[in-house]
Design a protein around this motif. Sequence first.
Motif, PDB file in Angstrom:
ATOM      1  N   GLN A   1       8.235   5.523  52.341  1.00  0.00           N
ATOM      2  CA  GLN A   1       7.784   6.685  53.149  1.00  0.00           C
ATOM      3  C   GLN A   1       7.458   6.296  54.582  1.00  0.00           C
ATOM      4  O   GLN A   1       7.571   7.109  55.492  1.00  0.00           O
ATOM      5  N   ASP A   2       7.053   5.024  54.783  1.00  0.00           N
ATOM      6  CA  ASP A   2       6.819   4.604  56.167  1.00  0.00           C
ATOM      7  C   ASP A   2       8.139   4.131  56.747  1.00  0.00           C
ATOM      8  O   ASP A   2       8.577   3.006  56.490  1.00  0.00           O
TER       9      ASP A   2
ATOM     10  N   ARG B   1      10.005   9.694  58.466  1.00  0.00           N
ATOM     11  CA  ARG B   1       8.709  10.381  58.448  1.00  0.00           C
ATOM     12  C   ARG B   1       8.296  10.666  59.889  1.00  0.00           C
ATOM     13  O   ARG B   1       8.694   9.950  60.801  1.00  0.00           O
TER      14      ARG B   1
ATOM     15  N   GLY C   1       8.036  -1.104  58.928  1.00  0.00           N
ATOM     16  CA  GLY C   1       6.860  -0.264  58.691  1.00  0.00           C
ATOM     17  C   GLY C   1       5.575  -0.843  59.257  1.00  0.00           C
ATOM     18  O   GLY C   1       5.500  -2.019  59.623  1.00  0.00           O
ATOM     19  N   GLY C   2       4.550   0.006  59.300  1.00  0.00           N
ATOM     20  CA  GLY C   2       3.277  -0.358  59.918  1.00  0.00           C
ATOM     21  C   GLY C   2       2.476  -1.373  59.127  1.00  0.00           C
ATOM     22  O   GLY C   2       1.778  -2.210  59.701  1.00  0.00           O
ATOM     23  N   GLY C   3       2.572  -1.309  57.799  1.00  0.00           N
ATOM     24  CA  GLY C   3       1.773  -2.222  56.973  1.00  0.00           C
ATOM     25  C   GLY C   3       2.174  -3.664  57.193  1.00  0.00           C
ATOM     26  O   GLY C   3       1.331  -4.556  57.329  1.00  0.00           O
ATOM     27  N   CYS C   4       3.493  -3.916  57.233  1.00  0.00           N
ATOM     28  CA  CYS C   4       3.933  -5.298  57.453  1.00  0.00           C
ATOM     29  C   CYS C   4       3.767  -5.672  58.924  1.00  0.00           C
ATOM     30  O   CYS C   4       3.468  -6.823  59.242  1.00  0.00           O
TER      31      CYS C   4
ATOM     32  N   ARG D   1      -5.788   9.177  53.855  1.00  0.00           N
ATOM     33  CA  ARG D   1      -5.663   7.868  54.487  1.00  0.00           C
ATOM     34  C   ARG D   1      -6.566   7.798  55.702  1.00  0.00           C
ATOM     35  O   ARG D   1      -7.665   8.363  55.653  1.00  0.00           O
TER      36      ARG D   1
ATOM     37  N   GLY E   1       0.629   8.429  52.840  1.00  0.00           N
ATOM     38  CA  GLY E   1       1.070   9.371  53.878  1.00  0.00           C
ATOM     39  C   GLY E   1       2.515   9.717  53.591  1.00  0.00           C
ATOM     40  O   GLY E   1       3.418   8.990  53.983  1.00  0.00           O
TER      41      GLY E   1
ATOM     42  N   PRO F   1       2.358   4.068  48.263  1.00  0.00           N
ATOM     43  CA  PRO F   1       0.997   3.826  48.764  1.00  0.00           C
ATOM     44  C   PRO F   1       0.988   3.181  50.150  1.00  0.00           C
ATOM     45  O   PRO F   1       1.963   2.557  50.556  1.00  0.00           O
ATOM     46  N   THR F   2      -0.131   3.322  50.848  1.00  0.00           N
ATOM     47  CA  THR F   2      -0.312   2.626  52.117  1.00  0.00           C
ATOM     48  C   THR F   2      -1.338   1.505  51.915  1.00  0.00           C
ATOM     49  O   THR F   2      -2.011   1.446  50.881  1.00  0.00           O
ATOM     50  N   THR F   3      -1.465   0.618  52.900  1.00  0.00           N
ATOM     51  CA  THR F   3      -2.374  -0.528  52.786  1.00  0.00           C
ATOM     52  C   THR F   3      -3.830  -0.060  52.771  1.00  0.00           C
ATOM     53  O   THR F   3      -4.303   0.554  53.726  1.00  0.00           O
TER      54      THR F   3
ATOM     55  N   ARG G   1      -7.462  -0.997  55.261  1.00  0.00           N
ATOM     56  CA  ARG G   1      -7.884  -0.317  56.491  1.00  0.00           C
ATOM     57  C   ARG G   1      -9.072   0.606  56.227  1.00  0.00           C
ATOM     58  O   ARG G   1      -9.834   0.921  57.133  1.00  0.00           O
TER      59      ARG G   1
ATOM     60  N   LYS H   1      -2.496   0.032  47.926  1.00  0.00           N
ATOM     61  CA  LYS H   1      -1.849  -1.258  47.704  1.00  0.00           C
ATOM     62  C   LYS H   1      -2.520  -2.329  48.553  1.00  0.00           C
ATOM     63  O   LYS H   1      -3.137  -2.032  49.581  1.00  0.00           O
TER      64      LYS H   1
END
Length: 514
Positions: free
Chosen positions: A63-64, A101, A142-145, A355, A380, A397-399, A402, A422
Amino acid sequence: MQHFEQSVYDLIVETSTNLPGDVRKVIQAAREAEDRATRAGLSLSTIATNIEMAETNVSPICQDTGMPTFVVHTPVGANQIVMKQQIRSAIARATKDGKLRTNSVDSLTGANTGDNLGPGTPVIHFEQWEKEDIDVRLILKGGGCENKNIQYSLPMDIPGLGKAGRDLDGIRKCIMHSVYQAQGQGCSAGFIGVGIGGDRTTGYELAKQQLFRRTDDENEIPELRQLEEYVMENANKLGIGTMGFGGEVTLLGCKVGVMNRLPASFFVSVAYNCWAYRRQGVLLNAESGEIQSWIYPSGSDTPMKNGAADEAAEAVTERAERREVVLNTPLSEEDVRGLKVGDIVIINGEMHTGRDAIHHHLMDHDAPIDLNGSVLYHCGPVMLKDEAGWHVKAAGPTTSIREEPYQGDIIKKFGIRAVIGKGGMGPKTLAALQDHGAVYLNAIGGAAQYYAECFKNVNGVDFMEFGIPEAMWHLKTEGFAAVVTMDAHGNSLHAEVDKDSFAKLEQFKAPVFK
Ligand SMILES: O=C(O)C[C@H](O)C(=O)O
Ligand code: SF4
């Protein structure tokens, strides 16, 4: 250049929905290396299924959909202004079609532009070259990585590894540490691009450029090839595993590049990319803009599944190895206190997404609905609306980390019984789980198609003013599976894996490259 915009649109859709063949091969090899019955092995199976689903549904793998970053090589004289405009319209169209997205957010107000256009988005780098064709490459990181990227300034003391000097061995220590510090939060198993030298900005750029290399290429510089091989062999000994669940495979690729630096600076910059390593490229005819060829192997030529027999075997091991608990929302305190780290929970009933913006908001506002006994999903999603209403198009899932400053207070204030995300959370949340009676469930990061299927209806939405990814979606859920990684008894799998992998990291202290 009549077809340029359409070709870029096709490139965006392919990149977002069909993981390239060279990346798939590496993920397949990881599946072979990992025991299938373990949590890491099962996660890799879910990831494989998700990759296939995204291709079939022509929907985002994760999704991201990240920061769209284009690198375009053009023949001398090509009109870059027109190309830029057409790339921007292709991005807006792909967003409207649910292939990307809505990911461009005003940094000060939090307002989402809704079309992925805005200051700094998308990123487009032009280069001229002497060839006749146009080469367009795209990476969706993506933003998480991205949050797990890290830059070292040598010489320095590196936790667990000691002194790292301005030499190959110092660089080795930086890279080993970069993998350790990411844990599972960047959706391991991941890929790293490393940039040696440059300044702070170009060092990171060089690191990201390495992610455009093919997974199976060979570094032309012998020392760097050796370094890449060393990292591939040893980073996996850290035991972090897929999603940070512990396991044999932590790193799927390592590519190192070098450039000159200033005498005073020595940066080692690491770009961490999740398993959802989405990058593709096309070679275009400079007259018509039509696609002549694709640059990386197509995902469609490398199917992820080994067939029905394999799936049946997996199903049997799954049932034998794990305790599965089916829970219907709202959850009771008794429900969650009965769970322990390692259990698989299957959730049915309504769950709510929440989130960053929502956690911040709920600290000093009421919730729009009763959250007693609820399940809060750090997610998200990608959503699309038609005459029948809203539909979930991608929803992994998102990280979670945060939300660490808020989560414990929010659990207690609203009576939340389960948080799904996650990468795990920290000590403050762990204490709140124990005090209040709640659990943290780890879903498989990036498995956005797999989870989207669990959402049978969109019951409602609040906080749309925060934008689609940040809104609170109320979702009718069936069969959402996640692993308990933090329970109400003070246990955290994340804390354990962090501790074990740090002890393993310390074994890499002795010099290797003289
Ligand atoms: O923004 C998201 O949905 C996920 C993000 O990429 C993350 O890994 O945390
Ligand atoms: S959720 Fe995971 S797979 Fe998706 S972009 Fe973030 S780090 Fe990558």
